[in-house]
Every structure is written in C-alpha cells, then in structure tokens.
Design a protein around this motif. Structure first.
Motif, PDB file in Angstrom:
ATOM      1  N   ALA A  97       3.320  22.864 -24.422  1.00 37.02           N
ATOM      2  CA  ALA A  97       2.109  22.694 -23.621  1.00 37.02           C
ATOM      3  C   ALA A  97       1.269  21.527 -24.142  1.00 37.02           C
ATOM      4  CB  ALA A  97       1.294  23.983 -23.639  1.00 37.02           C
ATOM      5  N   PHE A  98       1.197  21.383 -25.459  1.00 35.01           N
ATOM      6  CA  PHE A  98       0.436  20.274 -26.045  1.00 35.01           C
ATOM      7  C   PHE A  98       1.054  18.929 -25.660  1.00 35.01           C
ATOM      8  CE2 PHE A  98      -0.204  17.282 -29.582  1.00 35.01           C
ATOM      9  CZ  PHE A  98      -1.590  17.210 -29.574  1.00 35.01           C
ATOM     10  N   ALA A  99       2.377  18.853 -25.724  1.00 38.98           N
ATOM     11  CA  ALA A  99       3.054  17.609 -25.358  1.00 38.98           C
ATOM     12  C   ALA A  99       2.829  17.269 -23.892  1.00 38.98           C
ATOM     13  CB  ALA A  99       4.545  17.722 -25.655  1.00 38.98           C
ATOM     14  N   LYS A 124      -1.016  25.018 -21.187  1.00 40.57           N
ATOM     15  CA  LYS A 124      -1.297  23.664 -20.707  1.00 40.57           C
ATOM     16  C   LYS A 124      -2.596  23.641 -19.909  1.00 40.57           C
ATOM     17  CE  LYS A 124       0.458  19.800 -17.983  1.00 40.57           C
ATOM     18  NZ  LYS A 124      -0.829  19.655 -17.245  1.00 40.57           N
ATOM     19  N   GLN A 125      -2.821  24.674 -19.100  1.00 40.71           N
ATOM     20  CA  GLN A 125      -4.066  24.741 -18.343  1.00 40.71           C
ATOM     21  C   GLN A 125      -5.269  24.741 -19.284  1.00 40.71           C
ATOM     22  OE1 GLN A 125      -2.783  23.885 -15.249  1.00 40.71           O
ATOM     23  NE2 GLN A 125      -4.430  25.169 -14.494  1.00 40.71           N
ATOM     24  N   PHE A 126      -5.150  25.457 -20.387  1.00 41.95           N
ATOM     25  CA  PHE A 126      -6.257  25.486 -21.344  1.00 41.95           C
ATOM     26  C   PHE A 126      -6.405  24.150 -22.064  1.00 41.95           C
ATOM     27  CE2 PHE A 126      -8.002  26.149 -25.566  1.00 41.95           C
ATOM     28  CZ  PHE A 126      -9.174  26.836 -25.282  1.00 41.95           C
ATOM     29  N   TYR A 127      -5.291  23.581 -22.496  1.00 38.18           N
ATOM     30  CA  TYR A 127      -5.345  22.302 -23.214  1.00 38.18           C
ATOM     31  C   TYR A 127      -5.918  21.193 -22.346  1.00 38.18           C
ATOM     32  CZ  TYR A 127      -2.409  24.419 -26.835  1.00 38.18           C
ATOM     33  OH  TYR A 127      -1.923  25.213 -27.842  1.00 38.18           O
ATOM     34  N   ILE A 159      -3.962  16.757 -34.946  1.00 37.84           N
ATOM     35  CA  ILE A 159      -4.835  17.154 -33.835  1.00 37.84           C
ATOM     36  C   ILE A 159      -4.394  18.496 -33.265  1.00 37.84           C
ATOM     37  CG2 ILE A 159      -5.517  16.542 -31.476  1.00 37.84           C
ATOM     38  CD1 ILE A 159      -5.384  13.606 -32.325  1.00 37.84           C
ATOM     39  N   TYR A 160      -3.082  18.655 -33.112  1.00 41.87           N
ATOM     40  CA  TYR A 160      -2.546  19.932 -32.603  1.00 41.87           C
ATOM     41  C   TYR A 160      -2.900  21.082 -33.539  1.00 41.87           C
ATOM     42  CZ  TYR A 160       1.016  23.573 -32.124  1.00 41.87           C
ATOM     43  OH  TYR A 160       1.672  24.783 -32.032  1.00 41.87           O
ATOM     44  N   TRP A 161      -2.719  20.870 -34.838  1.00 42.67           N
ATOM     45  CA  TRP A 161      -2.884  21.952 -35.815  1.00 42.67           C
ATOM     46  C   TRP A 161      -4.355  22.283 -36.074  1.00 42.67           C
ATOM     47  CZ3 TRP A 161       0.137  25.528 -37.900  1.00 42.67           C
ATOM     48  CH2 TRP A 161      -0.305  26.197 -39.032  1.00 42.67           C
ATOM     49  N   SER A 162      -5.184  21.248 -36.201  1.00 47.84           N
ATOM     50  CA  SER A 162      -6.568  21.464 -36.613  1.00 47.84           C
ATOM     51  C   SER A 162      -7.552  21.579 -35.458  1.00 47.84           C
ATOM     52  CB  SER A 162      -7.025  20.316 -37.531  1.00 47.84           C
ATOM     53  OG  SER A 162      -6.219  20.250 -38.691  1.00 47.84           O
ATOM     54  N   LEU A 163      -7.172  21.125 -34.272  1.00 47.12           N
ATOM     55  CA  LEU A 163      -8.091  21.136 -33.137  1.00 47.12           C
ATOM     56  C   LEU A 163      -7.649  22.074 -32.025  1.00 47.12           C
ATOM     57  CD1 LEU A 163     -10.630  19.930 -31.843  1.00 47.12           C
ATOM     58  CD2 LEU A 163      -9.198  18.089 -30.924  1.00 47.12           C
ATOM     59  N   PHE A 164      -6.436  21.875 -31.543  1.00 48.68           N
ATOM     60  CA  PHE A 164      -5.981  22.637 -30.378  1.00 48.68           C
ATOM     61  C   PHE A 164      -5.666  24.094 -30.713  1.00 48.68           C
ATOM     62  CE2 PHE A 164      -6.009  18.578 -28.580  1.00 48.68           C
ATOM     63  CZ  PHE A 164      -5.820  18.667 -27.214  1.00 48.68           C
ATOM     64  N   LEU A 165      -5.015  24.334 -31.828  1.00 48.34           N
ATOM     65  CA  LEU A 165      -4.680  25.719 -32.173  1.00 48.34           C
ATOM     66  C   LEU A 165      -5.914  26.587 -32.380  1.00 48.34           C
ATOM     67  CD1 LEU A 165      -1.507  25.629 -34.458  1.00 48.34           C
ATOM     68  CD2 LEU A 165      -1.694  26.032 -32.007  1.00 48.34           C
ATOM     69  N   PRO A 166      -6.911  26.159 -33.160  1.00 50.68           N
ATOM     70  CA  PRO A 166      -8.110  27.010 -33.304  1.00 50.68           C
ATOM     71  C   PRO A 166      -8.838  27.257 -31.994  1.00 50.68           C
ATOM     72  CG  PRO A 166      -8.035  25.358 -35.046  1.00 50.68           C
ATOM     73  CD  PRO A 166      -6.972  24.987 -34.058  1.00 50.68           C
ATOM     74  N   LEU A 167      -8.914  26.248 -31.134  1.00 51.27           N
ATOM     75  CA  LEU A 167      -9.630  26.405 -29.872  1.00 51.27           C
ATOM     76  C   LEU A 167      -8.890  27.310 -28.892  1.00 51.27           C
ATOM     77  CD1 LEU A 167     -10.924  22.751 -29.249  1.00 51.27           C
ATOM     78  CD2 LEU A 167     -12.251  24.740 -29.981  1.00 51.27           C
ATOM     79  N   SER A 168      -7.569  27.361 -29.003  1.00 48.35           N
ATOM     80  CA  SER A 168      -6.766  28.152 -28.053  1.00 48.35           C
ATOM     81  C   SER A 168      -6.354  29.499 -28.624  1.00 48.35           C
ATOM     82  CB  SER A 168      -5.513  27.358 -27.653  1.00 48.35           C
ATOM     83  OG  SER A 168      -4.703  27.090 -28.794  1.00 48.35           O
ATOM     84  N   ARG A 169      -7.103  29.989 -29.590  1.00 53.91           N
ATOM     85  CA  ARG A 169      -6.723  31.244 -30.245  1.00 53.91           C
ATOM     86  C   ARG A 169      -6.645  32.408 -29.259  1.00 53.91           C
ATOM     87  NH1 ARG A 169     -10.304  32.100 -35.275  1.00 53.91           N
ATOM     88  NH2 ARG A 169      -9.329  30.066 -35.672  1.00 53.91           N
TER      89      ARG A 169
END
Length: 277
Positions: A96-98, A160-163, A184-194
């Motif tokens: 989804a991030f990609a 993907k909708q969330f990202y 960016i994926y590890w420190s930004l997207f993962l915490p926000l999409s918990r």
C-alpha cells in the motif's frame, strides 16, 4: 423545530429498534450453542421448551478438553492465524505504501490488478492454488495453510486509502530531514496507520481462524488439521448427539469472539479513518 425534533427522535427510535432486532437475530444461534454445550447427554436440545430447563453440567467441556486432538488442532489454528496475520499486515502495508507514495512504471495498472483481485471468488482460485502446493510439495504443511492467505487485496486497498490521506507536507518535511523512503514508512506511516493496521489484523485473524475450505483441501493428515476442519471429524462420531460437538464449537469460537470484543474500537476507528464511504 418541534416537528423536526420529533421526526429525528422517531428516526433514532426506529434505528435503535432495527439494531436491537438484528442483535437478537445474531445472538439466537450463539445462545443456543452456549446452552446446548452445558446440557447432559441425551437432552432434547432441539425443543425450545426443554432447552433451558435444568440440569446443566460442565462435563462436556471436560471431555472435550481431555481430547488430545483438540489441543493439537487449537495449536495449528493459533499458529496459522497469528503468522498469517503478522505477515499479511506487513506485506499489505508495504504494498500500500508503494502504491500510494512511490512513482514507478505501471503503478496504476498494478493497483487496478489488485482491485480486480477482490472480484475473484476463492472457489475460482482453489484448483490452481492446490496444483501449485502439490508441485511445490507443500501439502500437509504450515506453508500450505499460510502462503495462499497472504495475498489480501482488500488489505492493500484499505491501507492505501489511508496512506493517500496523509498530508504531503509531512513526507516533504521528513525528506528535508534526510529520511529515505524506508525511514518514512517506518517512522511516519506505520505510527499514523496503527488503527487501520489493527483493524486489518483483526479481520485477517478472524478470517484465518474460521477458514475451512482451503485447510480442508490442503491438509489430509489429522495432526495438521485446524479447528474448523478437525471439529467436523470429531463430530462425525456423534451424528445423533449435538451436545459434545457444541461444547467443542464454543471453545473454538472463543478466541475470535474475544478478539472482536477487545478490539472493536480499533476496528471501527480503523475503517472510518481509511476514507471509505
């Protein structure tokens, strides 16, 4: 104003009545299973008037828990469900991030292929999946039970909708600080999409725990059976008796029910935050 308040109150009342009716319909088979599981052998559990009359006993649970196969099937179901959930969440979040942030040739085509995967019923994939497992000599193994479940188009779509809703300014700020895409994926997207990942994880766990069709085909040895496949085999020795199988079904249903009750807030929050209307 009074008419509008009265109309809104009536609409809310009808909503509550409809919700209560649906809850009752959902609870009826669950209550029947719970009560049947504590009735003595030979009781008339199909007669409503006799179902709720004493005596009641916990001997059925003792009998089920004393069966070694139940513990083996429980371990298989737990291992497969946990591993499937962890791998699915990781792989789906990366995909989804990609699709959400990276730019590469064929990105739109790949995304629509993922969406098309939602339209293919599991029955249409059974024969090719089984043939692949046979060719790879994975039948009667944990990989055979886990690998086909990792391709989850719905999970990719939800994440993907969330990202897509994460502001680009946050990503640009991270890039200015020297962060690469993996950081960016590890420190930004993962915490926000918990919350979204928690919802996906719960759906995946419950689906894997209750999965019957594919484990039934991929496993032929009793020691590799999961609970949904093993319990009907256990039940076949009691074709005229529903009580012992119901006790086994109660125990098999507990993990999925508890997971939903404990994490229902995450499920609701995760879905509402994806932007799906």
């Amino acid at each position: 104003m009074t008419h509008r308040l009265r109309k809104m109150t009536l609409g809310r009342l009808l909503l509550y009545v409809a919700s209560f009716g649906l809850a009752v319909v959902w609870l009826i088979p669950l209550v029947w299973m719970l009560v049947t599981a504590v009735k003595p052998g030979g009781s008339a559990v199909t007669v409503i008037g006799e179902l709720f009359k004493p005596p009641f006993t916990l001997d059925n649970y003792k009998y089920v828990l004393g069966n070694a196969s139940i513990w083996n099937w429980t371990w298989n179901s737990s291992f497969v469900a946990v591993v499937t959930t962890v791998l699915t969440v990781i792989l789906n979040s990366l995909a989804a991030f990609a699709l959400s942030r990276l730019q590469f040739v064929g990105k739109s085509v790949i995304f629509w292929l993922v969406i098309m995967g939602l339209m293919v019923p599991i029955e249409a994939k059974i024969i090719p999946l089984f043939q692949i497992m046979v060719d790879m000599e994975l039948i009667n193994s944990y990989p055979a039970l886990i690998l086909p479940s990792l391709a989850a188009p719905l999970g990719v779509f939800i994440l993907k909708q969330f990202y897509d809703g994460i502001p680009k300014d946050l990503v640009e700020a991270a890039k200015i600080d020297g962060a690469g895409w993996l950081r960016i994926y590890w420190s930004l997207f993962l915490p926000l999409s918990r919350s979204s990942m928690a919802a996906l994880g719960i759906f995946t766990f419950v689906t894997s725990w209750n999965n019957y069709l594919w484990p039934f085909l991929a496993v032929t040895e009793e020691k590799m059976m999961t609970l949904p496949v093993g319990i009907p085999t256990f039940q076949s020795a009691y074709t005229a008796e529903l009580i012992i199988p119901m006790a086994a079904n109660v125990l098999a249903s507990l993990p999925a029910i508890l997971a939903f009750i404990l994490f229902q807030k995450h499920i609701i929050k995760g879905i509402t935050m994806t932007g799906i209307k």
